[in-house]
Design a protein around this motif. Structure first.
Motif, short mmCIF file in Angstrom:
data_model
loop_
_atom_site.label_atom_id
_atom_site.label_comp_id
_atom_site.label_asym_id
_atom_site.label_seq_id
_atom_site.Cartn_x
_atom_site.Cartn_y
_atom_site.Cartn_z
N MET A 1 0.82 -1.21 0.00
CA MET A 1 0.00 0.00 0.00
C MET A 1 0.86 1.26 0.00
N ASP A 2 2.17 1.12 -0.15
CA ASP A 2 3.12 2.23 -0.14
C ASP A 2 3.08 3.04 1.14
N ARG A 3 2.79 2.40 2.25
CA ARG A 3 2.83 3.07 3.54
C ARG A 3 4.23 2.97 4.15
N ILE A 4 5.02 2.01 3.66
CA ILE A 4 6.40 1.82 4.09
C ILE A 4 7.27 1.80 2.85
N SER A 5 8.37 2.52 2.91
CA SER A 5 9.32 2.53 1.80
C SER A 5 10.53 1.70 2.20
N LEU A 6 10.87 0.70 1.40
CA LEU A 6 11.98 -0.17 1.74
C LEU A 6 13.34 0.42 1.37
N PHE A 7 13.45 1.06 0.23
CA PHE A 7 14.75 1.48 -0.28
C PHE A 7 14.81 2.97 -0.55
N GLY A 8 14.41 3.77 0.36
CA GLY A 8 14.49 5.20 0.11
C GLY A 8 14.19 5.97 1.36
N GLY A 9 14.13 7.27 1.20
CA GLY A 9 13.79 8.13 2.31
C GLY A 9 12.33 7.99 2.66
N ASP A 10 11.92 8.75 3.65
CA ASP A 10 10.54 8.69 4.08
C ASP A 10 9.67 9.68 3.32
N GLU A 11 10.22 10.29 2.27
CA GLU A 11 9.45 11.24 1.48
C GLU A 11 9.33 10.72 0.04
N PRO A 12 8.18 10.88 -0.58
CA PRO A 12 8.05 10.46 -1.97
C PRO A 12 8.83 11.39 -2.89
N ALA A 13 9.14 10.91 -4.07
CA ALA A 13 9.87 11.71 -5.04
C ALA A 13 9.00 12.84 -5.56
N PRO A 14 9.59 14.00 -5.86
CA PRO A 14 8.79 15.11 -6.36
C PRO A 14 8.15 14.78 -7.70
N VAL A 15 6.99 15.34 -7.91
CA VAL A 15 6.25 15.11 -9.14
C VAL A 15 6.65 16.17 -10.17
N GLN A 16 6.85 15.73 -11.38
CA GLN A 16 7.12 16.69 -12.45
C GLN A 16 5.80 17.33 -12.85
N THR A 17 5.78 18.65 -12.94
CA THR A 17 4.54 19.32 -13.32
C THR A 17 4.31 19.15 -14.80
N ALA A 18 3.05 19.01 -15.14
CA ALA A 18 2.67 18.86 -16.54
C ALA A 18 2.84 20.20 -17.25
N PRO A 19 3.23 20.18 -18.51
CA PRO A 19 3.37 21.44 -19.22
C PRO A 19 2.02 22.13 -19.36
N GLY A 20 2.04 23.43 -19.20
CA GLY A 20 0.81 24.21 -19.36
C GLY A 20 0.01 24.37 -18.09
N VAL A 21 0.46 23.81 -16.96
CA VAL A 21 -0.25 23.98 -15.70
C VAL A 21 0.14 25.33 -15.12
N VAL A 22 -0.85 26.14 -14.85
CA VAL A 22 -0.62 27.48 -14.35
C VAL A 22 -0.92 27.51 -12.85
N ALA A 23 0.00 28.11 -12.10
CA ALA A 23 -0.21 28.25 -10.67
C ALA A 23 -1.27 29.30 -10.41
N GLU A 24 -2.26 28.95 -9.58
CA GLU A 24 -3.31 29.90 -9.23
C GLU A 24 -3.68 29.73 -7.76
N VAL A 25 -3.83 30.85 -7.08
CA VAL A 25 -4.26 30.82 -5.69
C VAL A 25 -5.77 30.70 -5.70
N ASP A 26 -6.28 29.58 -5.16
CA ASP A 26 -7.71 29.29 -5.20
C ASP A 26 -8.24 29.05 -3.79
N PRO A 27 -8.85 30.07 -3.15
CA PRO A 27 -9.34 29.91 -1.78
C PRO A 27 -10.57 29.00 -1.65
N SER A 28 -11.06 28.44 -2.75
CA SER A 28 -12.21 27.53 -2.64
C SER A 28 -11.78 26.14 -2.14
#
Length: 192
Positions: free
Chosen positions: A57-84
């Protein structure tokens, strides 16, 4: 009653010892020992089953740190502050008061008080402040929130999805050790 015919086994002497000794109870086997061994084997199997389930279930990582690898952002995704979006803030550092600081910052940016909540996390060794989102359509809002927080990382993960008790979309901010001094240093802010 009819007598059976005589054969070669009738000549074997009867004084040879126990008959059927291979079926007798083992003299060294004790009921308590058997019970203890059975309990030990059952315990080992249960622990192994739980461990394998957590790994799958990926709750335990055997061969790495305790943090998941960063996700590459998809091209064209625009950062927006959305208070909803609802925002869950988790403090994964030993310093107290960071949740309140981040919450005040979000309230100043237009979030409502019932949509921003948080608490101390279970870990106190999360290295980098990260904004987690669940669905692909939430990535723009996660990027906007990360920019608002001063350069936090953004990762797609459903690890915190169970903490959302509504149908509204939710972002999760995990405050890392990079925020212990309050604000990120210039080396931690991403290049434009």
């Amino acid at each position: 009653m009819q007598k059976s015919p005589r054969d070669r086994f009738d000549d074997v002497p009867r004084a040879t010892g126990r008959v059927g000794a291979h079926r007798a109870e083992q003299p060294g086997m004790n009921g308590l020992v058997v019970l203890l061994w059975s309990a030990a084997v059952a315990l080992v199997l249960i622990v192994c089953g739980i461990f394998v389930s957590l790994v799958m279930m990926d709750r335990i990582s055997l061969f790495g740190g305790d943090e998941p690898a960063p996700v590459q952002t998809a091209p064209g995704v625009v950062a927006e502050v959305d208070p909803s979006y609802r925002v869950l803030i988790l403090n994964a550092t030993p310093e107290e008061g960071l949740v309140a600081e981040v919450r005040e910052k979000l309230l100043d940016e237009g979030w409502s008080t019932e949509d921003v909540f948080g608490s101390d996390g279970a870990s106190q060794e999360f290295s980098k402040t990260t904004v987690f989102y669940v669905a692909d359509e939430d990535e723009g809002a996660a990027l906007g929130l990360a920019d608002l927080l001063g350069g936090a990382e953004v990762q797609k993960s459903d690890f915190y999805a169970a903490l959302n008790d509504t149908d509204e979309p939710q972002l999760t901010v995990v405050i890392g050790l990079d925020r212990v001094d309050g604000e990120p240093t210039d080396s931690e802010t991403p290049a434009p």
